[in-house]
Write an enzyme that holds these catalytic residues in place. Structure first.
Site, PDB file in Angstrom:
ATOM      1  N   LYS A 138      35.203  43.778  40.589  1.00 51.78           N
ATOM      2  CA  LYS A 138      36.326  43.078  39.468  1.00 51.78           C
ATOM      3  C   LYS A 138      36.702  41.778  40.479  1.00 51.78           C
ATOM      4  O   LYS A 138      36.970  41.787  41.789  1.00 51.78           O
ATOM      5  CB  LYS A 138      37.572  43.556  39.783  1.00 51.78           C
ATOM      6  CG  LYS A 138      38.606  43.028  38.748  1.00 51.78           C
ATOM      7  CD  LYS A 138      40.062  43.459  39.022  1.00 51.78           C
ATOM      8  CE  LYS A 138      40.546  42.873  40.099  1.00 51.78           C
ATOM      9  NZ  LYS A 138      41.785  41.979  40.078  1.00 51.78           N
ATOM     10  N   ASP A 191      38.429  38.875  36.086  1.00 54.09           N
ATOM     11  CA  ASP A 191      39.906  39.278  35.967  1.00 54.09           C
ATOM     12  C   ASP A 191      40.845  37.870  35.932  1.00 54.09           C
ATOM     13  O   ASP A 191      41.572  37.762  36.825  1.00 54.09           O
ATOM     14  CB  ASP A 191      40.447  40.272  36.777  1.00 54.09           C
ATOM     15  CG  ASP A 191      42.084  40.559  36.674  1.00 54.09           C
ATOM     16  OD1 ASP A 191      42.390  40.473  35.603  1.00 54.09           O
ATOM     17  OD2 ASP A 191      42.538  41.154  37.508  1.00 54.09           O
ATOM     18  N   LYS A 201      42.891  36.722  33.462  1.00 52.79           N
ATOM     19  CA  LYS A 201      44.416  37.078  32.729  1.00 52.79           C
ATOM     20  C   LYS A 201      44.702  35.763  31.970  1.00 52.79           C
ATOM     21  O   LYS A 201      45.624  34.981  32.252  1.00 52.79           O
ATOM     22  CB  LYS A 201      45.293  37.255  33.801  1.00 52.79           C
ATOM     23  CG  LYS A 201      45.393  38.311  34.567  1.00 52.79           C
ATOM     24  CD  LYS A 201      46.490  38.828  35.501  1.00 52.79           C
ATOM     25  CE  LYS A 201      46.290  40.092  36.061  1.00 52.79           C
ATOM     26  NZ  LYS A 201      45.172  40.325  37.022  1.00 52.79           N
ATOM     27  N   ASP A 209      47.349  30.867  27.334  1.00 50.46           N
ATOM     28  CA  ASP A 209      47.589  29.582  26.982  1.00 50.46           C
ATOM     29  C   ASP A 209      47.452  29.591  25.314  1.00 50.46           C
ATOM     30  O   ASP A 209      47.672  30.665  24.833  1.00 50.46           O
ATOM     31  CB  ASP A 209      46.492  28.729  27.413  1.00 50.46           C
ATOM     32  CG  ASP A 209      46.855  27.295  27.860  1.00 50.46           C
ATOM     33  OD1 ASP A 209      47.476  26.608  26.871  1.00 50.46           O
ATOM     34  OD2 ASP A 209      47.042  27.042  29.164  1.00 50.46           O
ATOM     35  N   THR A 254      51.483  45.502  37.303  1.00 50.79           N
ATOM     36  CA  THR A 254      51.714  46.742  37.972  1.00 50.79           C
ATOM     37  C   THR A 254      52.593  46.341  39.105  1.00 50.79           C
ATOM     38  O   THR A 254      53.234  47.297  39.988  1.00 50.79           O
ATOM     39  CB  THR A 254      50.493  47.624  38.614  1.00 50.79           C
ATOM     40  OG1 THR A 254      49.531  46.577  39.473  1.00 50.79           O
ATOM     41  CG2 THR A 254      49.794  48.324  37.487  1.00 50.79           C
ATOM     42  N   ARG A 289      42.492  47.689  47.776  1.00 55.47           N
ATOM     43  CA  ARG A 289      42.820  47.792  49.124  1.00 55.47           C
ATOM     44  C   ARG A 289      42.288  49.301  49.910  1.00 55.47           C
ATOM     45  O   ARG A 289      42.003  49.116  50.863  1.00 55.47           O
ATOM     46  CB  ARG A 289      44.205  47.550  49.459  1.00 55.47           C
ATOM     47  CG  ARG A 289      44.566  46.159  49.798  1.00 55.47           C
ATOM     48  CD  ARG A 289      46.112  45.613  49.673  1.00 55.47           C
ATOM     49  NE  ARG A 289      46.273  45.565  48.154  1.00 55.47           N
ATOM     50  CZ  ARG A 289      47.650  45.272  48.017  1.00 55.47           C
ATOM     51  NH1 ARG A 289      48.465  44.632  48.935  1.00 55.47           N
ATOM     52  NH2 ARG A 289      47.953  45.039  46.758  1.00 55.47           N
TER      53      ARG A 289
END
Length: 224
Positions: A32, A59, A61, A64, A115, A205
């Site tokens: 990703k 990714d 996002k 607009d 999240t 992570r």
């Protein structure tokens, strides 16, 4: 999909990102690449990562007016991403145009609620109801708009899956019981998310910052 894990690669140096992807590649289903990566490395960086042979989840996002999002989607078609995100809160017309402009083999998924947000954050932005209420509203809108699925936390995925059984649903912000949540507020484990109906598990992570990323990825894969 054999392995639902997508490694979140938002590293400032392209060589570091490639080295990490090569180390964990046998134990993940794709990579990703988020906004940080795209701003730092651009389309050329995406091409370099794609050369490793792993599916790319872009990714970005997108959010607009419909025409702008559709134009952006057409511009990234040359990168041949497997998955692209748009914000479901951009509305039905925007999502419809984004899907219409996407590549034939690209899944477009709508981000419902980040999240990193919780009930207090929703209230501050003037949105009523619980996080699950908001996620379900946007999931219903995304399905009606013709998207392939949505992005939500592991807390909502079971309800979303029950409502949209054949959707392609992405769960980010996953943490192992032994890891700190960091800036994520609504987390579950990879196994829990998968059991609740997640199609893709985005993990950053817990793998990228592990002492041995390959071992960490292999251990997560083994739980699935």
């Amino acid at each position: 999909m054999t392995n639902p894990v997508y490694l979140a690669l938002d590293l400032p140096q392209i060589d570091d990102a490639k080295a990490l992807a090569k180390r964990v590649g046998p134990h993940v289903g794709g990579v990703k690449l988020g906004l940080e990566f795209f701003c730092a490395h651009g389309p050329h960086g995406v091409h370099q990562m794609a050369e490793l042979g792993l599916p790319v989840f872009l990714d970005l996002k997108l959010h607009d007016i419909p025409n702008t999002v559709a134009s952006a989607m057409r511009a990234i078609n040359a990168l041949q991403p497997a998955i692209v995100t748009v914000h479901a809160s951009g509305g039905r017309a925007m999502m419809e145009d984004a899907k219409a402009a996407a590549g034939e083999h690209c899944k477009v998924v709508g981000v419902t609620m980040l999240t990193s947000l919780d009930q207090r954050d929703l209230t501050r932005t003037g949105i009523s109801g619980t996080p699950q209420d908001q996620v379900m509203r946007l999931a219903e809108l995304a399905e009606a708009s013709g998207l392939d699925g949505i992005v939500c936390s592991g807390h909502e995925i079971e309800a979303v899956h029950a409502q949209w059984k054949h959707g392609f649903h992405v769960v980010p912000g996953l943490r192992l019981p032994s890891h700190a949540a960091g800036d994520q507020k609504r987390t579950v484990s990879p196994r829990e998310a998968r059991d609740r109906g997640a199609s893709v598990l985005v993990i950053g992570r817990p793998i990228s910052r592990a002492e041995d990323p390959a071992t960490a990825a292999r251990e997560i894969e083994a739980t699935l």
